[in-house]
Motif scaffolding. Structure first.
Motif, PDB file in Angstrom:
ATOM      1  N   ARG A   1      69.692  18.901 -24.605  1.00 41.69           N
ATOM      2  CA  ARG A   1      68.370  19.850 -24.341  1.00 41.69           C
ATOM      3  C   ARG A   1      68.300  19.417 -22.584  1.00 41.69           C
ATOM      4  O   ARG A   1      67.981  20.304 -21.847  1.00 41.69           O
ATOM      5  N   GLY A   2      69.054  17.954 -22.154  1.00 40.82           N
ATOM      6  CA  GLY A   2      68.940  18.141 -20.834  1.00 40.82           C
ATOM      7  C   GLY A   2      70.017  18.647 -20.365  1.00 40.82           C
ATOM      8  O   GLY A   2      70.026  19.287 -19.193  1.00 40.82           O
ATOM      9  N   LEU A   3      71.529  18.680 -20.876  1.00 37.94           N
ATOM     10  CA  LEU A   3      72.216  19.927 -20.319  1.00 37.94           C
ATOM     11  C   LEU A   3      71.425  21.814 -20.293  1.00 37.94           C
ATOM     12  O   LEU A   3      71.916  22.366 -19.482  1.00 37.94           O
ATOM     13  N   PHE A   4      70.755  21.409 -21.716  1.00 39.39           N
ATOM     14  CA  PHE A   4      70.485  23.239 -21.962  1.00 39.39           C
ATOM     15  C   PHE A   4      69.666  23.633 -21.354  1.00 39.39           C
ATOM     16  O   PHE A   4      69.502  24.329 -20.651  1.00 39.39           O
ATOM     17  N   TYR A   5      68.760  22.691 -20.828  1.00 46.42           N
ATOM     18  CA  TYR A   5      67.279  23.396 -20.382  1.00 46.42           C
ATOM     19  C   TYR A   5      66.871  22.179 -19.339  1.00 46.42           C
ATOM     20  O   TYR A   5      65.567  22.683 -18.769  1.00 46.42           O
ATOM     21  N   GLY A   6      67.693  21.454 -19.143  1.00 47.84           N
ATOM     22  CA  GLY A   6      66.984  19.988 -17.934  1.00 47.84           C
ATOM     23  C   GLY A   6      66.012  19.674 -18.355  1.00 47.84           C
ATOM     24  O   GLY A   6      64.962  18.901 -18.032  1.00 47.84           O
ATOM     25  N   HIS A   7      65.904  19.405 -20.157  1.00 51.29           N
ATOM     26  CA  HIS A   7      64.625  18.787 -20.870  1.00 51.29           C
ATOM     27  C   HIS A   7      64.983  17.030 -20.803  1.00 51.29           C
ATOM     28  O   HIS A   7      65.274  16.739 -22.096  1.00 51.29           O
TER      29      HIS A   7
ATOM     30  N   TYR B   1      64.437  26.847 -27.663  1.00 52.36           N
ATOM     31  CA  TYR B   1      63.772  25.260 -27.026  1.00 52.36           C
ATOM     32  C   TYR B   1      62.812  24.909 -27.565  1.00 52.36           C
ATOM     33  O   TYR B   1      62.173  24.022 -27.124  1.00 52.36           O
TER      34      TYR B   1
ATOM     35  N   ASN C   1      64.701  19.227 -13.938  1.00 50.60           N
ATOM     36  CA  ASN C   1      64.999  20.995 -13.199  1.00 50.60           C
ATOM     37  C   ASN C   1      64.868  20.775 -11.765  1.00 50.60           C
ATOM     38  O   ASN C   1      63.592  20.624 -10.848  1.00 50.60           O
TER      39      ASN C   1
END
Lengths: 293, 293
Positions: free
Chosen positions: A27-33, A106, A157
């Motif tokens: 999720r770090g790559l997918f969303y900057g989560h 998400y 982000n």
């Protein structure tokens, strides 16, 4: 949800699973989560380690990431030990904490299993000169969006910073000055900012935009007091800059860098300054209390 | 800049380099410096492939990423061929294009060497029911920030969507309705939105926030015209929702989903609607022209 085999490719090369394939689903790559910290390893010490860890544990839950007590230290300690074992005593250590893999789009997985990544990077070589000789700033045309929920958090982000930083190529400018759409001062691209205005020292409040920098906090809570200089965190309009006597930018890698000049795509707000006596006093106060600055 | 060996660890496990270590340094993970597309593979076809590729090639340069003509196709084609060879004819294909490795902090490397990642994910199972029976939306408290530079781009900075999506857990709500701080309608969390107001059909303009959805564009440019229904893209205040006769959300995976209800943390703006005749006509028009919707 149907279960299917997971397929992936990187630059056309099909991946057969394993670590890289799992990272591709993070999720770090997918969303900057996720969040990150950049810390100085100085002569085998991380002088602001407690402060960095405090911010990480405090802010991760704001993104729904509950970090177990001690989990970051248990990754960081063997990592630093490995650097030491190889004779590396001074570098930048970056910790990235992501929300890991999973969830439905998400929506976060329950529970989130954080991924804790430690990386090394070379220490910038120009720091010492920048501290004594000062730096010039580019006044970015790109404006930081206002977002009270994310303001303060050092999350992943960072397109705002990427787009702002790529406004100039010249090595003349060490960093960029960032404003909101209504011309309020926020920070530099990779540092916070303090200004000595007609009403004394101030740093922009970070309720609407900006990062709650470790060095900013240390200055506000300790270093200014040690130097017996009053300081406040408040809204600062760009128009106030023209009346400033001293400006410096700061972060936990570079310390305090006096600002000598501000330039931008219009000449209207150009500034020229000298290195101030109070900036030097604050630098010295920081150095007395923390190694490496 | 001094050259040092690159050290990394993931969840405490030291990495000896290789693919995973390179991925850890990717600007996609560091900053969300990249874009993505989610496309439906339907019975061995990607019905909106040209439209997805068009958006990707058009928007990548806005993030400083210059994609060579054909570079995405040359990754995607063998990837789809591998899925087919394994008998997988229907799934979601996600393409992530990042700015790759390198640069000095936020400053991009020159040139950027993009990383092109292809991933498979299961097709949602509830789509068919949602299209015929409609969905309910959660009106998110989280507000989308206004940012004219990034608006429209399907970039990797998606914390806004993550935080909004995690406001509710109940399966009652298929998606969330997102507004700006001044109560302008933007989109759903993972879809665009069209509303039939007292002044006819409209979709929120995306100059300040929101994604330039492939399905939104197709509807605006082709499907509404085929159904002989006028439609505009304009600013829509949330207050207009109470007078709406029909609402649907749309994306390129799920197609058009009629909205039956909107609920939120206050009752003030709750809405209840029936599936409208014009929404059905638009669904049918889409289905006649594109397989799988």
């Amino acid at each position: 949800m149907q279960q299917i085999k997971f397929y992936s490719s990187i630059n056309g090369e099909l991946s057969a699973g394993g670590r890289a394939a799992r990272l591709l689903q993070d999720r770090g790559l997918f969303y900057g989560h996720g969040l990150f910290e950049s810390m100085a390893l100085q002569s085998a010490q991380v002088p602001l380690l407690a402060e960095h860890l405090h911010r990480l544990y405090e802010d991760a839950p704001k993104l729904g990431i509950n970090l177990q007590a001690g989990s970051v230290e248990s990754c960081l300690e063997p990592f630093i030990a490995a650097l030491m074992a190889d004779g590396l005593q001074t570098c930048v250590i970056k910790i990235i904490v992501t929300a890991g893999v999973g969830g439905r789009g998400y929506q976060s997985p329950t529970p989130i299993k954080p991924r804790i990544i430690c990386l090394s990077a070379p220490m910038p070589e120009d720091m010492a000169a920048q501290r004594t000789e000062g730096v010039s700033l580019w006044r970015c045309d790109y404006r930081l969006p206002v977002n009270p929920v994310l303001a303060g958090i050092k999350h992943l982000n960072r397109l705002d910073q990427v787009l702002a930083r790529n406004e100039w190529q010249s090595s003349e400018f060490a960093d960029g000055l960032m404003l909101t759409a209504d011309d309020n001062l926020v920070e530099a691209i990779s540092a916070n900012i303090f200004v000595n205005t007609e009403n004394g020292w101030a740093t922009p409040a970070i309720n609407n935009a900006g990062v709650n920098g470790v060095m900013r906090k240390l200055l506000l809570e300790q270093i200014f007091a040690k130097a017996a200089i009053p300081v406040v965190s408040r809204t600062i309009n760009a128009a106030e800059l023209t009346e400033c006597k001293e400006i410096f930018i700061c972060n936990s890698i570079r310390g305090l860098l006096p600002v000598l000049a501000v330039r931008g795509s219009s000449h209207e707000f150009n500034l020229d300054l000298a290195i101030g006596a109070q900036t030097k006093m604050l630098q010295s106060c920081l150095r007395d209390n923390y190694v490496g600055f």
